[in-house]
Design a protein around this motif. Structure first.
Motif, short mmCIF file in Angstrom:
data_model
loop_
_atom_site.label_atom_id
_atom_site.label_comp_id
_atom_site.label_asym_id
_atom_site.label_seq_id
_atom_site.Cartn_x
_atom_site.Cartn_y
_atom_site.Cartn_z
N PRO A 236 17.76 88.09 61.26
CA PRO A 236 18.91 87.45 60.61
C PRO A 236 19.07 86.00 61.09
O PRO A 236 18.85 85.69 62.26
N GLY A 237 19.42 85.13 60.16
CA GLY A 237 19.72 83.74 60.50
C GLY A 237 18.53 82.84 60.70
O GLY A 237 18.66 81.75 61.21
N SER A 238 17.33 83.27 60.28
CA SER A 238 16.12 82.51 60.59
C SER A 238 15.66 81.60 59.46
O SER A 238 14.51 81.15 59.47
N ALA A 239 16.51 81.31 58.49
CA ALA A 239 16.09 80.46 57.37
C ALA A 239 17.22 79.51 56.98
O ALA A 239 18.36 79.68 57.41
N ASP A 240 16.86 78.52 56.19
CA ASP A 240 17.89 77.72 55.54
C ASP A 240 17.52 77.60 54.07
O ASP A 240 16.35 77.54 53.69
N LEU A 241 18.55 77.63 53.23
CA LEU A 241 18.37 77.67 51.79
C LEU A 241 19.18 76.57 51.14
O LEU A 241 20.30 76.27 51.58
N CYS A 242 18.65 75.99 50.08
CA CYS A 242 19.36 74.97 49.33
C CYS A 242 19.60 75.48 47.92
O CYS A 242 18.66 75.86 47.22
N PHE A 243 20.86 75.49 47.50
CA PHE A 243 21.25 75.88 46.15
C PHE A 243 21.77 74.65 45.42
O PHE A 243 22.49 73.84 45.99
N ILE A 244 21.43 74.54 44.15
CA ILE A 244 21.91 73.44 43.32
C ILE A 244 23.12 73.91 42.53
O ILE A 244 23.10 74.99 41.95
N THR A 245 24.15 73.08 42.51
CA THR A 245 25.35 73.37 41.72
C THR A 245 25.48 72.34 40.61
O THR A 245 25.03 71.20 40.76
N THR A 246 26.11 72.76 39.53
CA THR A 246 26.43 71.80 38.47
C THR A 246 27.86 71.30 38.64
O THR A 246 28.31 70.43 37.90
N ASP A 247 28.60 71.84 39.61
CA ASP A 247 29.95 71.38 39.92
C ASP A 247 29.86 70.11 40.76
O ASP A 247 28.85 69.85 41.41
N GLY A 248 30.93 69.35 40.77
CA GLY A 248 31.00 68.19 41.64
C GLY A 248 31.04 68.65 43.09
O GLY A 248 31.61 69.69 43.42
N ILE A 249 30.45 67.88 43.98
CA ILE A 249 30.35 68.29 45.38
C ILE A 249 31.73 68.42 46.02
O ILE A 249 31.95 69.29 46.86
N HIS A 250 32.70 67.62 45.59
CA HIS A 250 34.05 67.72 46.16
C HIS A 250 34.77 68.98 45.67
O HIS A 250 35.59 69.54 46.40
N GLU A 251 34.43 69.44 44.46
CA GLU A 251 34.95 70.73 43.98
C GLU A 251 34.41 71.87 44.85
O GLU A 251 35.12 72.81 45.17
N VAL A 252 33.14 71.77 45.21
CA VAL A 252 32.51 72.79 46.06
C VAL A 252 33.18 72.80 47.44
O VAL A 252 33.49 73.87 47.98
N ILE A 253 33.42 71.63 47.99
CA ILE A 253 34.08 71.55 49.30
C ILE A 253 35.46 72.19 49.23
O ILE A 253 35.83 72.97 50.11
N ALA A 254 36.21 71.91 48.19
CA ALA A 254 37.55 72.50 48.03
C ALA A 254 37.45 74.02 47.92
O ALA A 254 38.25 74.75 48.53
N HIS A 255 36.46 74.52 47.19
CA HIS A 255 36.28 75.97 47.06
C HIS A 255 35.95 76.60 48.41
O HIS A 255 36.50 77.64 48.77
N LEU A 256 35.05 75.97 49.16
CA LEU A 256 34.70 76.49 50.49
C LEU A 256 35.92 76.52 51.40
O LEU A 256 36.14 77.50 52.12
#
Length: 132
Positions: A66-86
């Motif tokens: 567990p925890g041995s990788a990093d993943l990148c996901f692409i969103t079509t939302d604005g990055i500041h919308e994603v930050i607010a959601h998080l």
């Protein structure tokens, strides 16, 4: 041989329920049960298969942990919308927003961790700068 796209990847997880809850609640993925009660997370045309730590499903990585990788996901939302959601989900940002280079051009990325410590990157492309 020419590779066209990624179909799925596998994550080894310590707590299946916590992982499924995180990815469905925070990232909006869908839970899937298949085969002999195996779990996966579906998004777009890809999936993440989940293997329980200590009981990996053969064949498996040489040293699944567990925890041995990093993943990148692409969103079509604005990055500041994603930050607010998080923030609404109680997920702490580890870094970002920062400029990075994605598979097809410049991206803006933020970083955080899932329950197993996997580093997750959510990024957005500026459509005007995306490579053809």
């Amino acid at each position: 041989m020419r590779i066209d796209h990624l179909d799925h990847l596998v994550l080894t997880v310590a707590d299946m329920a916590a992982t499924v809850a995180f990815y469905t609640r925070v990232l909006g993925m869908q839970e899937m049960t298949f085969g002999d009660q195996r779990k996966a997370l579906i998004f777009g045309q890809q999936k993440i298969n989940l293997h329980p730590a200590g009981h990996p499903i053969a064949p498996h990585a040489a040293s699944p942990a567990p925890g041995s990788a990093d993943l990148c996901f692409i969103t079509t939302d604005g990055i500041h919308e994603v930050i607010a959601h998080l923030q609404d989900c109680g997920v702490a940002l580890e870094a970002g927003p920062v400029p990075r280079t994605g598979a097809t051009g410049p991206i803006t990325s933020i970083y955080f961790r899932d329950p197993d410590g996997y580093l997750l990157e959510v990024s957005s492309y500026d459509p005007s700068e995306r490579a053809p």
